[in-house]
Design a protein around this motif. Structure first.
Motif, PDB file in Angstrom:
ATOM      1  N   GLY A 270       1.620-102.150   9.596  1.00  0.00           N
ATOM      2  CA  GLY A 270       1.732-101.783   8.188  1.00  0.00           C
ATOM      3  C   GLY A 270       3.039-101.094   7.848  1.00  0.00           C
ATOM      4  N   ASP A 271       3.766-100.581   8.849  1.00  0.00           N
ATOM      5  CA  ASP A 271       5.069 -99.958   8.593  1.00  0.00           C
ATOM      6  C   ASP A 271       6.037-101.000   8.046  1.00  0.00           C
ATOM      7  N   VAL A 272       6.786-100.620   7.017  1.00  0.00           N
ATOM      8  CA  VAL A 272       7.776-101.517   6.433  1.00  0.00           C
ATOM      9  C   VAL A 272       9.137-101.171   7.021  1.00  0.00           C
ATOM     10  N   LEU A 273       9.838-102.172   7.548  1.00  0.00           N
ATOM     11  CA  LEU A 273      11.171-101.986   8.099  1.00  0.00           C
ATOM     12  C   LEU A 273      12.180-102.329   7.014  1.00  0.00           C
TER      13      LEU A 273
ATOM     14  N   VAL B 163       5.827 -96.234  15.734  1.00  0.00           N
ATOM     15  CA  VAL B 163       5.685 -97.416  14.883  1.00  0.00           C
ATOM     16  C   VAL B 163       4.231 -97.882  14.918  1.00  0.00           C
ATOM     17  N   LYS B 164       3.734 -98.327  13.739  1.00  0.00           N
ATOM     18  CA  LYS B 164       2.350 -98.777  13.674  1.00  0.00           C
ATOM     19  C   LYS B 164       2.225 -99.955  12.697  1.00  0.00           C
TER      20      LYS B 164
ATOM     21  N   VAL C  20       9.280 -93.845  19.415  1.00  0.00           N
ATOM     22  CA  VAL C  20       9.233 -94.162  17.983  1.00  0.00           C
ATOM     23  C   VAL C  20       7.782 -94.441  17.591  1.00  0.00           C
TER      24      VAL C  20
ATOM     25  N   GLU D  54      16.945 -97.594  15.564  1.00  0.00           N
ATOM     26  CA  GLU D  54      15.808 -96.681  15.499  1.00  0.00           C
ATOM     27  C   GLU D  54      16.255 -95.341  14.935  1.00  0.00           C
TER      28      GLU D  54
ATOM     29  N   THR E 235       7.386-106.376   7.706  1.00  0.00           N
ATOM     30  CA  THR E 235       6.291-105.439   7.918  1.00  0.00           C
ATOM     31  C   THR E 235       5.770-105.593   9.336  1.00  0.00           C
ATOM     32  N   VAL E 236       5.551-104.471  10.015  1.00  0.00           N
ATOM     33  CA  VAL E 236       5.001-104.500  11.368  1.00  0.00           C
ATOM     34  C   VAL E 236       3.575-105.035  11.280  1.00  0.00           C
ATOM     35  N   GLU E 237       3.341-106.125  11.980  1.00  0.00           N
ATOM     36  CA  GLU E 237       2.032-106.770  11.961  1.00  0.00           C
ATOM     37  C   GLU E 237       1.199-106.351  13.160  1.00  0.00           C
TER      38      GLU E 237
ATOM     39  N   ILE F  97       6.692-108.672  13.848  1.00  0.00           N
ATOM     40  CA  ILE F  97       7.037-108.382  12.460  1.00  0.00           C
ATOM     41  C   ILE F  97       6.855-109.630  11.598  1.00  0.00           C
TER      42      ILE F  97
END
Length: 75
Positions: A19-22, A16-17, A14, A73, A39-41, A57
């Protein structure tokens, strides 16, 4: 990890980086779709024996009042 953050694991595949919003996804049409969860921190470095990618997060809500969360996922 700070007490106001969440930890989640994703498959290594996956992308994921930070800034990505879940957001929420409907499970059998029971839950609403698209509500921000957080938000992925930070994406922690992969260790040689890690099966999944661990992320930190920043929650979009006060986690003290949330009762149920399921993380899925994408395919």
């Amino acid at each position: 990890m700070p007490p106001d953050r969440l930890r989640a694991q994703f498959s290594r595949s996956v992308p994921v980086k930070p800034g990505d919003v879940l957001v929420t996804n409907s499970l059998g049409g029971v839950f609403p779709v698209g509500i921000p969860v957080g938000t992925v921190e930070k994406v922690l470095p992969l260790g040689p024996n890690d099966l999944g990618r661990t992320v930190i997060i920043k929650p979009a809500v006060d986690v003290g009042v949330v009762e149920d969360v399921t993380i899925l996922e994408g395919l």
